[in-house]
Design a protein around this motif. Structure first.
Motif, mmCIF file in Angstrom:
data_model
loop_
_atom_site.group_PDB
_atom_site.id
_atom_site.type_symbol
_atom_site.label_atom_id
_atom_site.label_comp_id
_atom_site.label_asym_id
_atom_site.label_seq_id
_atom_site.Cartn_x
_atom_site.Cartn_y
_atom_site.Cartn_z
ATOM 1 N N ASP A 116 -7.485 1.452 -5.040
ATOM 2 C CA ASP A 116 -8.388 1.215 -3.900
ATOM 3 C C ASP A 116 -9.146 2.495 -3.570
ATOM 4 O O ASP A 116 -8.764 3.229 -2.657
ATOM 5 C CB ASP A 116 -7.517 0.737 -2.725
ATOM 6 C CG ASP A 116 -8.258 0.605 -1.410
ATOM 7 O OD1 ASP A 116 -9.481 0.393 -1.419
ATOM 8 O OD2 ASP A 116 -7.589 0.695 -0.360
ATOM 9 N N LYS A 165 -0.632 -0.881 -4.203
ATOM 10 C CA LYS A 165 -1.987 -0.355 -4.018
ATOM 11 C C LYS A 165 -1.918 1.167 -3.948
ATOM 12 O O LYS A 165 -1.134 1.722 -3.180
ATOM 13 C CB LYS A 165 -2.598 -0.905 -2.731
ATOM 14 C CG LYS A 165 -4.034 -0.429 -2.513
ATOM 15 C CD LYS A 165 -4.673 -1.104 -1.318
ATOM 16 C CE LYS A 165 -4.412 -0.403 -0.014
ATOM 17 N NZ LYS A 165 -5.034 0.927 0.130
ATOM 18 N N ALA A 185 0.845 -1.207 0.000
ATOM 19 C CA ALA A 185 0.000 0.000 0.000
ATOM 20 C C ALA A 185 0.873 1.247 0.000
ATOM 21 O O ALA A 185 1.606 1.496 0.965
ATOM 22 C CB ALA A 185 -0.909 -0.011 1.225
HETATM 23 O O1 C5P Z 1 -0.723 0.260 7.028
HETATM 24 P P1 C5P Z 1 -1.704 -0.860 6.871
HETATM 25 O O2 C5P Z 1 -1.041 -2.188 6.490
HETATM 26 O O3 C5P Z 1 -2.666 -0.984 8.022
HETATM 27 O O4 C5P Z 1 -2.553 -0.432 5.586
HETATM 28 C C1 C5P Z 1 -3.660 -1.150 5.120
HETATM 29 C C2 C5P Z 1 -4.092 -0.571 3.820
HETATM 30 O O5 C5P Z 1 -5.241 -1.287 3.373
HETATM 31 C C3 C5P Z 1 -4.501 0.891 3.858
HETATM 32 O O6 C5P Z 1 -4.083 1.464 2.626
HETATM 33 C C4 C5P Z 1 -6.012 0.885 3.950
HETATM 34 O O7 C5P Z 1 -6.581 1.984 3.292
HETATM 35 C C5 C5P Z 1 -6.352 -0.399 3.203
HETATM 36 N N1 C5P Z 1 -7.595 -1.065 3.564
HETATM 37 C C6 C5P Z 1 -7.831 -1.548 4.838
HETATM 38 N N2 C5P Z 1 -9.031 -2.188 5.122
HETATM 39 C C7 C5P Z 1 -9.936 -2.390 4.158
HETATM 40 C C8 C5P Z 1 -9.675 -1.924 2.869
HETATM 41 C C9 C5P Z 1 -8.483 -1.265 2.592
HETATM 42 O O8 C5P Z 1 -6.993 -1.391 5.722
HETATM 43 N N3 C5P Z 1 -11.023 -3.074 4.402
#
Ligand code: C5P
Length: 233
Positions: free
Chosen positions: A60, A33, A9
């Motif tokens: 996303d 992402k 991400a």
């Molecule tokens: O930093 P971290 O690993 O927590 O980031 C997770 C990523 O996944 C972020 O970009 C967040 O926007 C995305 N995301 C999430 N949960 C979801 C969908 C997308 O954490 N259900």
């Protein structure tokens, strides 16, 4: 290929930050992402840059609107040449079905896979029951939304690793399950609540994991990234 299972991400605001990370992760990086933070800052310019680098892109933006707006928004995202886009399953059956119907009718464009967000990985059972006033467990609710997404014709869902097992069992081998909330050390959750290790996520049935801060905020992003790749190899 294990590298294609790990989506990094790029939760940044500037192109310089993206370039720095892409250089640090080198050729092991295959899938990234782009979320709201980066896309709202740089728009299609950053998509063009990442495509030039031969990276697969999950855009996303969690599209959630009336069916007509959602399907036309997704049409414009498909034209960018990205590989995966998402909508919000709470937009309902018609919204999801209209999006995928228009994508399937595209001519001259390789349509991206379209998946649906079920519940954010930051949402807990308590948020669902008390704050939102919705009865039942997150797992049951996520499964219900995943079934709705599949029946509407979507290619998969975004869900936490904790629901991946039940979704995989119920919705088959070809359904994409993309799981954020992945941590090498599950005590370190930040704002996420439904977390698992990369290895557990894959073992539970995730087709892809999304890793953000675990890599981007690590003292050595490449060491953290390689540790994740090794842990699922
Ligand atoms: O930093 P971290 O690993 O927590 O980031 C997770 C990523 O996944 C972020 O970009 C967040 O926007 C995305 N995301 C999430 N949960 C979801 C969908 C997308 O954490 N259900």
């Amino acid at each position: 290929m294990v590298n294609e299972k790990v989506i990094v991400a790029l939760d940044f605001t500037t192109k310089q930050q993206v370039e720095d990370l892409v250089i640090k992760l080198g050729t092991d990086l295959k899938y990234v992402k782009v979320g709201m933070q980066l896309f709202y800052s740089l728009g299609s310019e950053i998509i063009e840059y990442l495509l030039e680098k031969d990276l697969k892109i999950f855009l996303d933006l969690k599209v959630h609107d009336i069916p007509n707006t959602a399907q036309n928004a997704c049409l414009n995202l498909a034209k960018l040449g990205v590989h995966l886009i998402n909508v919000h399953s709470l937009g309902g059956f018609k919204m999801m079905n209209d999006v995928i119907t228009m994508q399937n009718e595209l001519i001259g464009i390789n349509r991206p896979k379209v998946i649906a967000v079920t519940h954010l990985t930051s949402t807990s059972d308590q948020d669902l029951n008390q704050t939102l006033g919705v009865k039942g467990s997150i797992e049951d609710h996520v499964l219900k939304l995943a079934k709705l997404s599949q029946s509407a014709g979507l290619d998969g869902v975004v869900a936490s690793a904790l629901e991946a097992k039940v979704i995989r069992k119920s919705l088959g081998e070809n359904f994409l399950i993309v799981t954020p909330g992945v941590r090498l050390n599950t005590a370190n959750t930040h704002d996420q609540t439904r977390v698992a290790t990369p290895r557990d996520a894959i073992n539970f049935g995730a087709s892809h994991i999304v890793v953000g801060r675990e890599v981007t905020k690590a003292p050595s992003p490449s060491a953290a990234f390689n540790k994740i790749l090794d842990s699922i190899s």
